[in-house]
Structure formats: structure tokens, C-alpha cells
Design a protein around this motif. Structure first.
Motif, PDB file in Angstrom:
ATOM      1  N   GLN A 104       0.827  -1.205   0.000  1.00  0.00           N
ATOM      2  CA  GLN A 104       0.000   0.000   0.000  1.00  0.00           C
ATOM      3  C   GLN A 104       0.864   1.260   0.000  1.00  0.00           C
ATOM      4  OE1 GLN A 104      -3.639  -0.163  -0.174  1.00  0.00           O
ATOM      5  NE2 GLN A 104      -2.956   1.773  -1.027  1.00  0.00           N
ATOM      6  N   SER A 105       1.942   1.246   0.760  1.00  0.00           N
ATOM      7  CA  SER A 105       2.850   2.402   0.788  1.00  0.00           C
ATOM      8  C   SER A 105       3.462   2.658  -0.586  1.00  0.00           C
ATOM      9  CB  SER A 105       3.964   2.186   1.812  1.00  0.00           C
ATOM     10  OG  SER A 105       3.453   2.181   3.114  1.00  0.00           O
ATOM     11  N   ALA A 106       3.925   1.590  -1.236  1.00  0.00           N
ATOM     12  CA  ALA A 106       4.522   1.749  -2.565  1.00  0.00           C
ATOM     13  C   ALA A 106       3.498   2.295  -3.557  1.00  0.00           C
ATOM     14  CB  ALA A 106       5.100   0.423  -3.053  1.00  0.00           C
ATOM     15  N   LEU A 107       2.286   1.761  -3.513  1.00  0.00           N
ATOM     16  CA  LEU A 107       1.252   2.232  -4.428  1.00  0.00           C
ATOM     17  C   LEU A 107       0.871   3.682  -4.132  1.00  0.00           C
ATOM     18  CD1 LEU A 107      -0.998  -0.942  -4.614  1.00  0.00           C
ATOM     19  CD2 LEU A 107       0.476  -0.033  -6.423  1.00  0.00           C
ATOM     20  N   ASP A 108       0.716   4.015  -2.862  1.00  0.00           N
ATOM     21  CA  ASP A 108       0.361   5.391  -2.480  1.00  0.00           C
ATOM     22  C   ASP A 108       1.418   6.389  -2.934  1.00  0.00           C
ATOM     23  OD1 ASP A 108      -1.955   4.446  -1.308  1.00  0.00           O
ATOM     24  OD2 ASP A 108      -1.234   4.669   0.763  1.00  0.00           O
ATOM     25  N   GLU A 109       2.676   5.945  -2.923  1.00  0.00           N
ATOM     26  CA  GLU A 109       3.787   6.823  -3.315  1.00  0.00           C
ATOM     27  C   GLU A 109       4.085   6.746  -4.809  1.00  0.00           C
ATOM     28  OE1 GLU A 109       7.000   5.652  -0.712  1.00  0.00           O
ATOM     29  OE2 GLU A 109       5.715   5.930   1.062  1.00  0.00           O
ATOM     30  N   GLY A 110       3.336   5.918  -5.525  1.00  0.00           N
ATOM     31  CA  GLY A 110       3.512   5.815  -6.972  1.00  0.00           C
ATOM     32  C   GLY A 110       4.857   5.245  -7.393  1.00  0.00           C
ATOM     33  N   ARG A 111       5.372   4.315  -6.620  1.00  0.00           N
ATOM     34  CA  ARG A 111       6.687   3.753  -6.926  1.00  0.00           C
ATOM     35  C   ARG A 111       6.625   2.236  -6.950  1.00  0.00           C
ATOM     36  NH1 ARG A 111       8.515   1.516  -2.235  1.00  0.00           N
ATOM     37  NH2 ARG A 111       7.639   2.390  -0.331  1.00  0.00           N
ATOM     38  N   THR A 112       7.635   1.639  -7.524  1.00  0.00           N
ATOM     39  CA  THR A 112       7.796   0.188  -7.475  1.00  0.00           C
ATOM     40  C   THR A 112       8.753  -0.122  -6.320  1.00  0.00           C
ATOM     41  OG1 THR A 112       9.644   0.239  -9.020  1.00  0.00           O
ATOM     42  CG2 THR A 112       7.439  -0.060  -9.953  1.00  0.00           C
ATOM     43  N   PHE A 113       8.993  -1.388  -6.118  1.00  0.00           N
ATOM     44  CA  PHE A 113       9.961  -1.801  -5.102  1.00  0.00           C
ATOM     45  C   PHE A 113      11.366  -1.763  -5.697  1.00  0.00           C
ATOM     46  CE2 PHE A 113       6.305  -4.415  -3.375  1.00  0.00           C
ATOM     47  CZ  PHE A 113       6.120  -3.630  -2.244  1.00  0.00           C
ATOM     48  N   PRO A 114      12.371  -1.519  -4.865  1.00  0.00           N
ATOM     49  CA  PRO A 114      13.742  -1.617  -5.366  1.00  0.00           C
ATOM     50  C   PRO A 114      14.045  -3.058  -5.793  1.00  0.00           C
ATOM     51  CG  PRO A 114      13.717  -1.159  -2.995  1.00  0.00           C
ATOM     52  CD  PRO A 114      12.297  -1.158  -3.461  1.00  0.00           C
ATOM     53  N   ASP A 115      15.009  -3.197  -6.668  1.00  0.00           N
ATOM     54  CA  ASP A 115      15.403  -4.515  -7.184  1.00  0.00           C
ATOM     55  C   ASP A 115      16.919  -4.654  -7.046  1.00  0.00           C
ATOM     56  OD1 ASP A 115      15.455  -6.962  -8.405  1.00  0.00           O
ATOM     57  OD2 ASP A 115      14.819  -6.247 -10.372  1.00  0.00           O
ATOM     58  N   PRO A 116      17.408  -4.813  -5.798  1.00  0.00           N
ATOM     59  CA  PRO A 116      18.852  -4.741  -5.561  1.00  0.00           C
ATOM     60  C   PRO A 116      19.681  -5.822  -6.250  1.00  0.00           C
ATOM     61  CG  PRO A 116      17.703  -5.484  -3.588  1.00  0.00           C
ATOM     62  CD  PRO A 116      16.653  -5.079  -4.586  1.00  0.00           C
ATOM     63  N   TRP A 117      19.083  -6.960  -6.561  1.00  0.00           N
ATOM     64  CA  TRP A 117      19.848  -8.047  -7.177  1.00  0.00           C
ATOM     65  C   TRP A 117      19.367  -8.367  -8.588  1.00  0.00           C
ATOM     66  CZ3 TRP A 117      18.532  -8.215  -1.939  1.00  0.00           C
ATOM     67  CH2 TRP A 117      19.629  -8.079  -1.087  1.00  0.00           C
ATOM     68  N   ASN A 118      18.577  -7.467  -9.163  1.00  0.00           N
ATOM     69  CA  ASN A 118      18.041  -7.664 -10.515  1.00  0.00           C
ATOM     70  C   ASN A 118      17.343  -9.014 -10.669  1.00  0.00           C
ATOM     71  OD1 ASN A 118      18.913  -5.148 -11.537  1.00  0.00           O
ATOM     72  ND2 ASN A 118      20.982  -5.975 -11.722  1.00  0.00           N
ATOM     73  N   GLU A 119      16.569  -9.368  -9.646  1.00  0.00           N
ATOM     74  CA  GLU A 119      15.823 -10.633  -9.662  1.00  0.00           C
ATOM     75  C   GLU A 119      14.420 -10.460 -10.225  1.00  0.00           C
ATOM     76  OE1 GLU A 119      17.365 -13.197  -5.938  1.00  0.00           O
ATOM     77  OE2 GLU A 119      16.060 -11.537  -5.427  1.00  0.00           O
ATOM     78  N   GLY A 120      13.967  -9.225 -10.288  1.00  0.00           N
ATOM     79  CA  GLY A 120      12.576  -8.964 -10.624  1.00  0.00           C
ATOM     80  C   GLY A 120      11.793  -8.840  -9.332  1.00  0.00           C
ATOM     81  N   THR A 121      11.410  -7.632  -9.025  1.00  0.00           N
ATOM     82  CA  THR A 121      10.723  -7.395  -7.749  1.00  0.00           C
ATOM     83  C   THR A 121       9.399  -6.688  -7.985  1.00  0.00           C
ATOM     84  OG1 THR A 121      12.022  -5.382  -7.491  1.00  0.00           O
ATOM     85  CG2 THR A 121      12.811  -7.341  -6.311  1.00  0.00           C
TER      86      THR A 121
END
Length: 173
Positions: free
Chosen positions: A107-124
């Protein structure tokens, strides 16, 4: 704005199904395994519950922190999960708190209009953070199937297995 109503309802039903399975387990069943090197019921439950904090540690550490014990560190110096080493019958809190943290992170990510970080390029969950909740439902379903198979192969009677089928009623409400 993404409407999460149906997904959240499904996510909460998933939690109820997990509780149903946890409540149905007998202490002697925690050690059941396939006898070929597969995980025991207890290990599967711990993996299921730990899935939430493991992913949150990668995608939203702020939301993972309440699930961790900062006084206990692993070999990398990261805080350990609060339920590390707990008995399987003590994992309900890990599921409940992990689910709440997952919902809050999404909900926080959606409210802030952002995706999650992807620190290992795994697909997040780059297309939508909400897919983390969907992934959790699918992940839990897969492992509940493993648990039910171990119960059947471990000697649960047909009548007992039929009672476990009542978990499907939660999905059909």
C-alpha cells in the motif's frame, strides 16, 4: 490508483486458509517428510512464514524491520527473523504479522507511486507492487499442497483428509 479490494480480500482469505491448516495439524505431524530428503511439515511452515520477511528484506526493509530481532544477527550481520527456531505451533504470529507488513509495504509503494527496489536484478514486482501479495498467495498454496500430501502419505485417514477439504469453503464464500 490501483484498486486492491479483490486482491486484499483474496489475501485475507489466504491467511484464513493458512490458519485452518495450522489449526488442523497434530504435533506428531510436524516431523512428517517424504523420506527422500524433502522438507518436513515444520520446515515447510517455517519457509512459508519466512517468505514474507525474506522478500520484504529485499524490497522494503522499513516494513521488514518489525518482523526482525535486531539483537540477533546472521553471518552477514543482518538481523534475524523473530520466529527463527520457534516451534511450528508458534508460527501463527509470524504469518499474521508478516501478512500485515506485506500489505502495508504494498500500500505504501502504491500510495507513493513507486515500485519496489530490485537490488539483485531478480525482478521485484516492477509492473505493480501488488503482485507481491499475489505471489504470496500462490507460494502459500503450493506449499499447503505439499503439506496436505505429506499428511495423506503420513497416514491421515480418508475421513480426516475429507475434513481438511473444508478449507475450500473459505475460497467459495
Amino acid at each position: 490508483m490501483t484498486d486492491l479490494t479483490l486482491l486484499l480480500e483474496s489475501f485475507h482469505r489466504n491467511a484464513r486458509v493458512n490458519t485452518f491448516v495450522l489449526d488442523a495439524l497434530k504435533p506428531e505431524e510436524y516431523d512428517l517428510s517424504d523420506g527422500r530428503g524433502g522438507q518436513t511439515v515444520a520446515q515447510i511452515l517455517r519457509h512459508m512464514a519466512g517468505f514474507r520477511v525474506g522478500w520484504l528484506w529485499n524490497i522494503s526493509r522499513e516494513h521488514a524491520m518489525p518482523l526482525l530481532d535486531p539483537t540477533l544477527k546472521d553471518a552477514d550481520g543482518d538481523p534475524q527473523w523473530r520466529w527463527q527456531g520457534k516451534a511450528p505451533n508458534e508460527l501463527q504470529g509470524a504469518f499474521t504479522e508478516g501478512d500485515a507488513a506485506a500489505v502495508t509495504a504494498v500500500q505504501s509503494a502504491l500510495d507513493e507511486g513507486r515500485t519496489f527496489p530490485d537490488p539483485w536484478n531478480e525482478g521485484t514486482y516492477q509492473s505493480s507492487p501488488a503482485h507481491f501479495l499475489q505471489h504470496t498467495i500462490v507460494h502459500d498454496s503450493h506449499h499447503r499442497g505439499q503439506i496436505l500430501t505429506l499428511l495423506r502419505e503420513g497416514g491421515r485417514s480418508k475421513e480426516d483428509m475429507d475434513k481438511l477439504d473444508d478449507l475450500w469453503a473459505i475460497w467459495r464464500e
